[in-house]
Design a protein around this motif. Structure first.
Motif, PDB file in Angstrom:
ATOM      1  N   GLY A   9      62.338  62.435  83.519  1.00 29.62           N
ATOM      2  CA  GLY A   9      63.118  62.177  82.312  1.00 29.62           C
ATOM      3  C   GLY A   9      62.322  62.429  81.048  1.00 29.62           C
ATOM      4  N   VAL A  55      70.998  63.301  82.292  1.00 32.80           N
ATOM      5  CA  VAL A  55      71.225  62.012  82.950  1.00 32.80           C
ATOM      6  C   VAL A  55      71.951  62.201  84.276  1.00 32.80           C
ATOM      7  CG1 VAL A  55      73.486  61.368  81.966  1.00 32.80           C
ATOM      8  CG2 VAL A  55      71.815  59.601  82.490  1.00 32.80           C
ATOM      9  N   SER A  56      72.821  63.203  84.362  1.00 36.72           N
ATOM     10  CA  SER A  56      73.516  63.485  85.626  1.00 36.72           C
ATOM     11  C   SER A  56      72.522  63.918  86.705  1.00 36.72           C
ATOM     12  CB  SER A  56      74.570  64.567  85.425  1.00 36.72           C
ATOM     13  OG  SER A  56      75.545  64.159  84.484  1.00 36.72           O
ATOM     14  N   ALA A  59      70.298  56.286  83.556  1.00 40.85           N
ATOM     15  CA  ALA A  59      70.411  56.601  84.980  1.00 40.85           C
ATOM     16  C   ALA A  59      70.064  55.401  85.849  1.00 40.85           C
ATOM     17  CB  ALA A  59      69.500  57.792  85.315  1.00 40.85           C
ATOM     18  N   ILE A 105      61.297  59.540  88.608  1.00 40.40           N
ATOM     19  CA  ILE A 105      62.444  59.783  87.725  1.00 40.40           C
ATOM     20  C   ILE A 105      62.017  59.610  86.263  1.00 40.40           C
ATOM     21  CG2 ILE A 105      64.740  58.950  87.066  1.00 40.40           C
ATOM     22  CD1 ILE A 105      64.683  60.413  89.741  1.00 40.40           C
ATOM     23  N   LEU A 156      69.258  63.240  86.763  1.00 38.75           N
ATOM     24  CA  LEU A 156      68.419  62.092  87.104  1.00 38.75           C
ATOM     25  C   LEU A 156      69.155  61.122  88.022  1.00 38.75           C
ATOM     26  CD1 LEU A 156      66.753  61.329  83.637  1.00 38.75           C
ATOM     27  CD2 LEU A 156      65.788  62.586  85.572  1.00 38.75           C
ATOM     28  N   PHE A 157      70.436  60.890  87.756  1.00 36.86           N
ATOM     29  CA  PHE A 157      71.243  60.002  88.593  1.00 36.86           C
ATOM     30  C   PHE A 157      71.359  60.573  90.006  1.00 36.86           C
ATOM     31  CE2 PHE A 157      75.339  58.482  90.246  1.00 36.86           C
ATOM     32  CZ  PHE A 157      75.168  57.114  90.117  1.00 36.86           C
ATOM     33  N   GLN A 170      72.677  53.366  88.334  1.00 39.41           N
ATOM     34  CA  GLN A 170      72.422  53.122  89.752  1.00 39.41           C
ATOM     35  C   GLN A 170      72.580  51.640  90.089  1.00 39.41           C
ATOM     36  OE1 GLN A 170      68.419  52.826  91.014  1.00 39.41           O
ATOM     37  NE2 GLN A 170      68.764  53.742  93.027  1.00 39.41           N
ATOM     38  N   TRP A 220      74.359  53.967  76.716  1.00 36.61           N
ATOM     39  CA  TRP A 220      75.030  55.269  76.608  1.00 36.61           C
ATOM     40  C   TRP A 220      75.184  55.692  75.147  1.00 36.61           C
ATOM     41  CZ3 TRP A 220      76.650  58.259  80.786  1.00 36.61           C
ATOM     42  CH2 TRP A 220      77.379  59.409  80.451  1.00 36.61           C
TER      43      TRP A 220
END
Length: 397
Positions: free
Chosen positions: A387, A366-367, A128, A383, A369-370, A132, A353
């Protein structure tokens, strides 16, 4: 008179140490946030330099390879209290997070927690955070078709041609292409910096930077010594990073994972943990060094990865005002920055990834967290906590 002067210099050094240590303990959020903290503390509160001088210093550090925020801090220390001021500023800003990450490395080794759920969560956090960084850097550094093309080509070549020299070659080629395409770009106005460093000292630092970059790999082939191999790997990684701390990830990964110094899982867990501490991301080297060879390894790795930044900022400061006005230099910088975005994009896929996102539930985490990081503007250290907690929950099911 000499006694008074010495007391004044000592007072300046102690002041630099106190302020930089305060920043090292409180500056969360990565290099862009660090520059904001610096501006507030050094410029707005203490007025150590004016706004235009600070902007010019930031521009120089964005141009040089290495950790931009650390170089700005070193530069401010140099301008305030000479070479020792630069060294003192680096120690204050860097040491707190190095200590925390070295302790984390000992925790990883002492309790064999590499397979714990929260460690997997840290790997997902790293995805994440880098996503960013790719988004932010892409919007800023690849705003047009030409630069986006350079970035995608660089990402593709990085993934398909993974050697120790591929990124160096890519950066050189991108710089040449940028010079050809953008040498007629408008150059922003700048002011001359008043630097308390003789040009002879600056030249010596630049010679030292390039000399070590060339000689260390040769010495490594001739002299079989673990400390030399470690110093060479981290020095080269610190020398070839353009565009911010996150870009050091693929360089370090290729230096320490294929050699067997550290597993990919432990590497990514440490990278995730590095997001939770204040200070520069390059202190991740302290964690890696500790995992490889304890406190000695942490010291060697930390000094080696930051040494290029120190040599370059000290070497470039006296020449920057005139160099920055050269349109060819501006074009080279534009091309390199575009390639850096591509290199970081490649790192987002491999190793991040491919190692962290192993199931649909990982993608879901991860979505989230992003989303929290980019759109809700949640601080990175929170975060990291989310996580780790999410990874622990995933491990229960």
């Amino acid at each position: 008179m000499d006694s008074t002067t010495n007391k004044s210099k000592l007072a300046a050094l102690l002041e630099v140490l106190a302020v930089s240590t305060k920043l090292g303990l409180t500056s969360f959020g990565g290099p862009i946030a660090h520059l904001g903290y610096f501006h507030d503390e050094y410029i707005r509160r203490r007025k150590w330099m004016d706004e235009r001088t600070y902007a010019d210093l930031v521009a120089l550090c964005q141009f040089l390879p290495g950790p931009a925020s650390s170089q700005v801090g070193i530069g401010i220390g140099v301008l305030r209290a000479g070479l020792l001021g630069g060294l003192t500023a680096w120690i204050g800003f860097t040491l707190p997070s190095v200590i925390v990450l070295v302790l984390f490395a000992f925790l990883m080794q002492g309790f064999d927690i590499s397979s714990a759920g929260w460690i997997h969560g840290l790997k997902i956090v790293a995805v994440a955070i880098v996503a960013q960084a790719v988004l932010g850097m892409g919007q800023k550094l690849t705003p047009d078709r030409n630069r986006a093309t350079i970035a995608i080509i660089a990402a593709s070549i990085t993934l398909l041609w993974q050697t120790a020299f591929s990124q160096v070659i890519l950066i050189v080629i991108a710089g040449i292409v940028g010079m050809i395409l953008y040498r007629k770009s408008t150059i922003p106005e700048s002011v001359d910096l008043t630097v308390p460093i003789r040009r002879s000292v600056a030249v010596l630092c630049l010679v030292g930077f390039f000399g070590l970059l060339i000689l260390l790999p040769l010495m490594r082939q001739i002299i079989v010594a673990d400390w030399l191999s470690l110093f060479d790997s981290f020095y080269r990684s610190g020398s070839l990073v353009f565009g911010g701390g996150h870009v050091v990830l693929p360089l370090l990964e290729r230096e320490v994972v294929p050699t067997g110094w550290i597993s990919k899982a432990d590497f990514l867990a440490g990278y995730g943990a590095a997001q939770a501490v204040p200070g520069p991301l390059f202190t991740f080297a302290g964690y890696l060094g500790a995992m490889i060879n304890g406190v000695t390894g942490a010291l060697i790795a930390t000094v080696a990865i930051f040494l290029p930044a120190f040599l370059l900022i000290v070497g470039a400061l006296p020449f920057w005002s005139s160099l920055r006005k050269n349109p060819n230099v501006q074009g080279v910088l534009i091309g390199i920055n575009a390639a850096v975005v591509g290199i970081l994009l490649a790192a987002l896929y491999n190793p991040l990834w491919t190692t962290a996102i192993l199931a649909p539930v990982d993608f879901a985490l991860v979505s989230i967290l992003f989303l929290l990081l980019v759109f809700w503007k949640i601080p990175p250290w929170i975060i990291v906590v989310f996580g780790a907690a999410g990874g622990s929950l995933i491990a229960l099911f």
